[in-house]
Design a protein around this motif. Structure first.
Motif, PDB file in Angstrom:
ATOM      1  N   ASP A 155      75.313  91.474 105.991  1.00 52.41           N
ATOM      2  CA  ASP A 155      73.854  92.048 106.465  1.00 52.41           C
ATOM      3  C   ASP A 155      73.178  92.167 105.218  1.00 52.41           C
ATOM      4  N   GLY A 156      71.904  91.853 104.962  1.00 51.80           N
ATOM      5  CA  GLY A 156      71.146  91.822 103.648  1.00 51.80           C
ATOM      6  C   GLY A 156      70.635  93.074 103.663  1.00 51.80           C
ATOM      7  N   LYS A 157      70.469  93.775 104.707  1.00 50.08           N
ATOM      8  CA  LYS A 157      69.738  95.341 104.435  1.00 50.08           C
ATOM      9  C   LYS A 157      70.967  96.183 103.991  1.00 50.08           C
ATOM     10  N   VAL A 158      72.130  96.229 104.374  1.00 44.71           N
ATOM     11  CA  VAL A 158      73.066  97.000 103.915  1.00 44.71           C
ATOM     12  C   VAL A 158      73.480  96.464 102.526  1.00 44.71           C
ATOM     13  N   LEU A 159      73.404  95.179 102.108  1.00 47.34           N
ATOM     14  CA  LEU A 159      73.723  94.917 100.683  1.00 47.34           C
ATOM     15  C   LEU A 159      72.415  95.437  99.794  1.00 47.34           C
ATOM     16  N   THR A 160      71.454  95.353 100.286  1.00 48.93           N
ATOM     17  CA  THR A 160      70.124  95.925  99.492  1.00 48.93           C
ATOM     18  C   THR A 160      70.399  97.529  99.335  1.00 48.93           C
ATOM     19  N   LEU A 161      70.704  98.302 100.257  1.00 50.14           N
ATOM     20  CA  LEU A 161      71.166  99.571 100.214  1.00 50.14           C
ATOM     21  C   LEU A 161      72.186  99.841  99.325  1.00 50.14           C
ATOM     22  N   ILE A 162      73.460  99.233  99.106  1.00 50.39           N
ATOM     23  CA  ILE A 162      74.231  99.491  98.305  1.00 50.39           C
ATOM     24  C   ILE A 162      74.065  99.377  96.879  1.00 50.39           C
ATOM     25  N   ARG A 163      73.243  97.907  96.469  1.00 51.19           N
ATOM     26  CA  ARG A 163      72.630  97.827  95.248  1.00 51.19           C
ATOM     27  C   ARG A 163      71.795  99.041  94.853  1.00 51.19           C
ATOM     28  N   GLY A 164      71.019  99.374  95.719  1.00 46.07           N
ATOM     29  CA  GLY A 164      70.093 100.330  95.372  1.00 46.07           C
ATOM     30  C   GLY A 164      70.451 101.791  94.888  1.00 46.07           C
TER      31      GLY A 164
END
Length: 180
Positions: free
Chosen positions: A28-37
């Motif tokens: 899930d791209g949104k979850v990956l973006t949250l983790i990277r953030g």
């Protein structure tokens, strides 16, 4: 056995390698973006802001989850090579029957951790020892046939017993605990 410690583990987890491991499990791209953030959010020290290019913030549940996700490669790699590993975050023990086998396990761990995961084994805290020499793991001292508890842990245990036992039984139970 090998008493193993990863040097500055949480401070030095490489973000790109970590995100590759996360992406193997999460798509899930949104979850990956949250983790990277979360990884790159930076931190304040006094009135100074510091960017984070490596490492994982410590103290949160996500830190432990990401640490285990990242070190899963180590766990499985060691198992595939036939080594029994007991690991909690960045501390591990690798149990072997002989000193030569323990040295072989150390070399295998070093390849996986340093070459494949881009981490560093702590040179002073990591050692090949005979179980009878004793070692410390997760705040507990192990020596020959004994687990030696630090005084603070014994006190906490005794306080827990006091809180859940009736007054009449406390003297007898505490006396038995003191002897053991």
């Amino acid at each position: 056995m090998v008493d193993l410690d990863i040097m500055s583990f949480f401070d030095e987890i490489p973000h790109e390698y970590l995100m590759e491991k996360v992406h193997e499990r999460i798509t899930d791209g949104k979850v990956l973006t949250l983790i990277r953030g979360w990884l790159t959010a930076g931190f304040m020290e006094g009135d100074q802001f510091h960017e984070t290019e490596v490492g994982s913030p410590q103290g949160g549940d996500l830190s432990q989850l990401l640490a285990n996700l990242y070190l899963n490669h180590f766990d499985w790699g060691m198992k595939e090579k036939g080594f029994a590993v007991v690991r909690y975050a960045d501390d591990a023990v690798i149990l072997r029957k002989t000193k030569e086998q323990a040295k072989e396990a150390y070399r295998a761990a070093k390849i996986i951790l340093e070459d494949e995961l881009r981490l560093r084994i702590h040179p002073e805290k990591t050692k090949v020892v005979h179980f009878d020499e004793g070692f410390r793991f997760l705040g507990f001292n192990f020596w020959r046939d004994y687990l030696i508890l630090p005084d603070a842990k014994v006190k906490k245990y005794k306080d827990k017993i006091r809180s859940v036992t009736p007054v009449d039984n406390k003297v007898e139970i505490l006396t038995k605990c003191s002897r053991n």
